[in-house]
Design a protein around this motif. Sequence first.
Motif, mmCIF file in Angstrom:
data_model
loop_
_atom_site.group_PDB
_atom_site.id
_atom_site.type_symbol
_atom_site.label_atom_id
_atom_site.label_comp_id
_atom_site.label_asym_id
_atom_site.label_seq_id
_atom_site.Cartn_x
_atom_site.Cartn_y
_atom_site.Cartn_z
ATOM 1 N N LYS A 46 0.725 -1.178 -0.020
ATOM 2 C CA LYS A 46 0.091 0.073 -0.087
ATOM 3 C C LYS A 46 0.849 1.284 -0.038
ATOM 4 C CE LYS A 46 -3.811 -1.953 2.847
ATOM 5 N NZ LYS A 46 -4.460 -1.870 4.094
ATOM 6 N N LEU A 47 0.557 2.006 -1.002
ATOM 7 C CA LEU A 47 1.416 3.518 -1.051
ATOM 8 C C LEU A 47 0.276 4.560 -0.287
ATOM 9 C CD1 LEU A 47 2.819 3.063 -4.418
ATOM 10 C CD2 LEU A 47 4.027 2.904 -2.176
ATOM 11 N N VAL A 60 3.576 9.222 1.273
ATOM 12 C CA VAL A 60 3.680 9.676 2.670
ATOM 13 C C VAL A 60 4.381 8.379 3.462
ATOM 14 C CG1 VAL A 60 2.421 10.101 4.895
ATOM 15 C CG2 VAL A 60 1.710 11.183 2.615
ATOM 16 N N GLY A 61 4.038 7.096 2.826
ATOM 17 C CA GLY A 61 4.586 5.883 3.434
ATOM 18 C C GLY A 61 4.091 4.666 2.819
ATOM 19 N N SER A 62 4.721 3.466 3.036
ATOM 20 C CA SER A 62 4.319 2.448 2.366
ATOM 21 C C SER A 62 4.678 1.112 3.023
ATOM 22 C CB SER A 62 5.304 2.176 0.878
ATOM 23 O OG SER A 62 6.461 1.945 1.482
ATOM 24 N N GLY A 63 3.631 0.174 2.891
ATOM 25 C CA GLY A 63 3.808 -1.096 3.579
ATOM 26 C C GLY A 63 2.711 -2.081 3.235
ATOM 27 N N GLU A 72 -1.240 2.244 6.807
ATOM 28 C CA GLU A 72 -1.803 3.558 5.830
ATOM 29 C C GLU A 72 -1.588 4.650 6.959
ATOM 30 O OE1 GLU A 72 -5.717 2.730 5.119
ATOM 31 O OE2 GLU A 72 -5.366 0.784 4.225
ATOM 32 N N ILE A 73 -1.221 5.689 6.465
ATOM 33 C CA ILE A 73 -0.732 6.843 7.055
ATOM 34 C C ILE A 73 -1.631 8.146 6.439
ATOM 35 C CG2 ILE A 73 1.165 8.627 7.542
ATOM 36 C CD1 ILE A 73 3.075 6.680 7.629
ATOM 37 N N PHE A 74 -2.169 8.932 7.344
ATOM 38 C CA PHE A 74 -2.791 10.222 6.973
ATOM 39 C C PHE A 74 -2.442 11.325 8.130
ATOM 40 C CE2 PHE A 74 -5.148 6.270 6.357
ATOM 41 C CZ PHE A 74 -5.674 6.656 5.076
ATOM 42 N N LYS A 75 -2.167 12.604 7.483
ATOM 43 C CA LYS A 75 -1.790 13.765 8.230
ATOM 44 C C LYS A 75 -2.227 15.102 7.483
ATOM 45 C CE LYS A 75 3.150 13.294 6.876
ATOM 46 N NZ LYS A 75 4.218 13.115 7.558
ATOM 47 N N GLU A 76 -2.477 16.050 8.418
ATOM 48 C CA GLU A 76 -2.987 17.295 7.961
ATOM 49 C C GLU A 76 -2.728 18.416 8.732
ATOM 50 O OE1 GLU A 76 -3.113 19.326 5.303
ATOM 51 O OE2 GLU A 76 -4.368 18.048 4.110
ATOM 52 N N VAL A 77 -2.735 19.664 8.218
ATOM 53 C CA VAL A 77 -2.794 20.862 9.279
ATOM 54 C C VAL A 77 -4.059 21.056 9.890
ATOM 55 C CG1 VAL A 77 -2.740 23.333 9.297
ATOM 56 C CG2 VAL A 77 -0.954 21.932 8.099
ATOM 57 N N VAL A 102 4.678 25.027 10.330
ATOM 58 C CA VAL A 102 3.125 24.228 10.453
ATOM 59 C C VAL A 102 2.819 24.100 8.787
ATOM 60 C CG1 VAL A 102 0.872 24.485 11.269
ATOM 61 C CG2 VAL A 102 2.715 25.582 12.453
ATOM 62 N N THR A 103 3.203 22.928 8.454
ATOM 63 C CA THR A 103 2.830 22.381 7.135
ATOM 64 C C THR A 103 2.357 20.935 7.177
ATOM 65 O OG1 THR A 103 5.138 21.716 6.598
ATOM 66 C CG2 THR A 103 4.628 23.768 6.024
ATOM 67 N N THR A 104 1.825 20.305 6.355
ATOM 68 C CA THR A 104 1.341 19.085 6.210
ATOM 69 C C THR A 104 2.480 17.942 6.128
ATOM 70 O OG1 THR A 104 -0.711 19.546 5.309
ATOM 71 C CG2 THR A 104 -0.140 17.244 5.107
ATOM 72 N N ALA A 105 3.513 18.427 5.170
ATOM 73 C CA ALA A 105 4.800 17.721 5.296
ATOM 74 C C ALA A 105 5.367 17.405 6.683
ATOM 75 C CB ALA A 105 5.494 18.258 4.290
ATOM 76 N N GLY A 106 5.410 18.614 7.272
ATOM 77 C CA GLY A 106 6.036 18.631 8.821
ATOM 78 C C GLY A 106 5.354 17.844 9.794
ATOM 79 N N ALA A 107 3.922 17.340 9.269
ATOM 80 C CA ALA A 107 3.134 16.640 10.435
ATOM 81 C C ALA A 107 3.638 15.259 10.646
ATOM 82 C CB ALA A 107 1.529 16.695 10.036
ATOM 83 N N HIS A 108 3.324 14.680 11.921
ATOM 84 C CA HIS A 108 3.592 13.286 12.216
ATOM 85 C C HIS A 108 2.445 12.423 11.625
ATOM 86 C CE1 HIS A 108 6.893 14.418 15.388
ATOM 87 N NE2 HIS A 108 6.585 15.412 14.775
ATOM 88 N N PRO A 109 2.538 10.970 11.576
ATOM 89 C CA PRO A 109 3.864 10.287 11.721
ATOM 90 C C PRO A 109 4.740 10.519 10.637
ATOM 91 C CG PRO A 109 1.821 8.954 12.108
ATOM 92 C CD PRO A 109 1.234 10.180 11.367
ATOM 93 N N PHE A 110 6.127 10.168 10.551
ATOM 94 C CA PHE A 110 6.953 10.028 9.633
ATOM 95 C C PHE A 110 7.404 8.505 9.242
ATOM 96 C CE2 PHE A 110 7.865 14.327 11.021
ATOM 97 C CZ PHE A 110 7.754 15.026 9.683
ATOM 98 N N SER A 111 7.436 8.301 8.218
ATOM 99 C CA SER A 111 7.756 6.927 7.606
ATOM 100 C C SER A 111 8.802 6.961 6.936
ATOM 101 C CB SER A 111 6.768 6.284 7.015
ATOM 102 O OG SER A 111 7.022 4.861 6.556
ATOM 103 N N THR A 112 10.079 6.329 7.221
ATOM 104 C CA THR A 112 11.320 6.215 6.084
ATOM 105 C C THR A 112 11.345 4.514 5.926
ATOM 106 O OG1 THR A 112 12.743 6.206 8.078
ATOM 107 C CG2 THR A 112 12.152 8.234 6.932
ATOM 108 N N GLY A 113 10.758 3.794 6.394
ATOM 109 C CA GLY A 113 10.955 2.322 6.106
ATOM 110 C C GLY A 113 9.634 1.728 5.780
ATOM 111 N N THR A 114 9.616 0.368 5.424
ATOM 112 C CA THR A 114 8.567 -0.252 4.985
ATOM 113 C C THR A 114 7.700 -0.534 6.217
ATOM 114 O OG1 THR A 114 9.345 -1.241 3.021
ATOM 115 C CG2 THR A 114 7.622 -2.350 3.820
ATOM 116 N N ASP A 115 6.488 -0.306 6.353
ATOM 117 C CA ASP A 115 5.621 -0.619 7.454
ATOM 118 C C ASP A 115 6.085 0.084 8.842
ATOM 119 O OD1 ASP A 115 3.082 -2.087 6.827
ATOM 120 O OD2 ASP A 115 4.341 -3.642 5.983
ATOM 121 N N GLN A 116 6.860 1.087 8.792
ATOM 122 C CA GLN A 116 7.500 1.505 9.834
ATOM 123 C C GLN A 116 7.187 3.015 9.874
ATOM 124 O OE1 GLN A 116 11.436 0.069 11.089
ATOM 125 N NE2 GLN A 116 11.970 2.297 11.528
#
Length: 299
Positions: free
Chosen positions: A51-52, A112-115, A119-124, A156-170
């Motif tokens: 899932k992307l 935003v993430g993959s695995g 599934e990741i969702f974030k917004e201002v 304060v941006t959507t890109a700067g919101a958490h969660p952060f993902s830099t690895g598969t399913d992590q």
Amino acid sequence: MCGIVGLFLKDPKLESELGAMLASMLCVMTDRGPDSAGFAVYGAGGKDKVKLSLRAAKGYDFEALATGLSLPADGIPALSIRGTHAVVEVPAAHEAQVRAFLAERHPEVAVVGSGTRMEIFKEVGLPASVAETFGLATMRGTHGIGHTRMATESAVTTAGAHPFSTGTDQCLVHNGSLSNHNALRRALKREGVAIETENDSEVAAGYLTWRMKQGASLGEALEAGLNDLDGFFTFVVGTENGFGVLRDPVACKPAVMAETDQYVAFGSEYRALVDLPGIAKAKVFEPEPATVYFWERAQ
């Protein structure tokens, strides 16, 4: 000052309620950080699929994008659209090809993430608004983490919101501040780790991914971070099968956990946990400094 929450379900009977429980926990933390909010949910996943989680401008035509991702042997990939985000499921063998296509043809779309399951969702915006926009209360799964942000080190941006993902399913959410994140960002980039924002929390996520690519387990990567990450922090980390917590050696950021036969829950404050089922009989404790906690579901 930020608010972080996490919920790991031991009892499969609660999986249909995961989103509602996580939404309640997250919204209680609003006054710890009203700038932006986000969450990751680990739900069902298809064999040999990835899932992307994608983000684009409001009103973006994700259906046309999915049609463009159609592969001769697989057809149009499964697509779920939620507000400014969408989750597209593609064959794992073609993930690199799909990412290259997006980067070349659709640079306006962020991955935003993959695995397999994440599934990741974030917004201002306020947590209640973000949770409603993405329909968090309707989501089901085995575990999830969430964050509401008080921006200190970046915009304060959507890109700067958490969660952060830099690895598969992590993925990772963070309360605190790192003092050596700029030097570490440069070092990680030299190692080929993609860091896209100025947020120190993304550096922490990238650091864990880098350590694990070197062969460390998540627990070993977190342990190493106690030496390599300078500052104060509480991390809640999600993986495909588990949920981990780590506080720095000083543990100056508030944290509380609760465990029952049905779940393990984390909150920056106890009030995030008070509406969980069976909380009155839960084992409630403060996680120890410099101690890795991890729970994992059966394979």
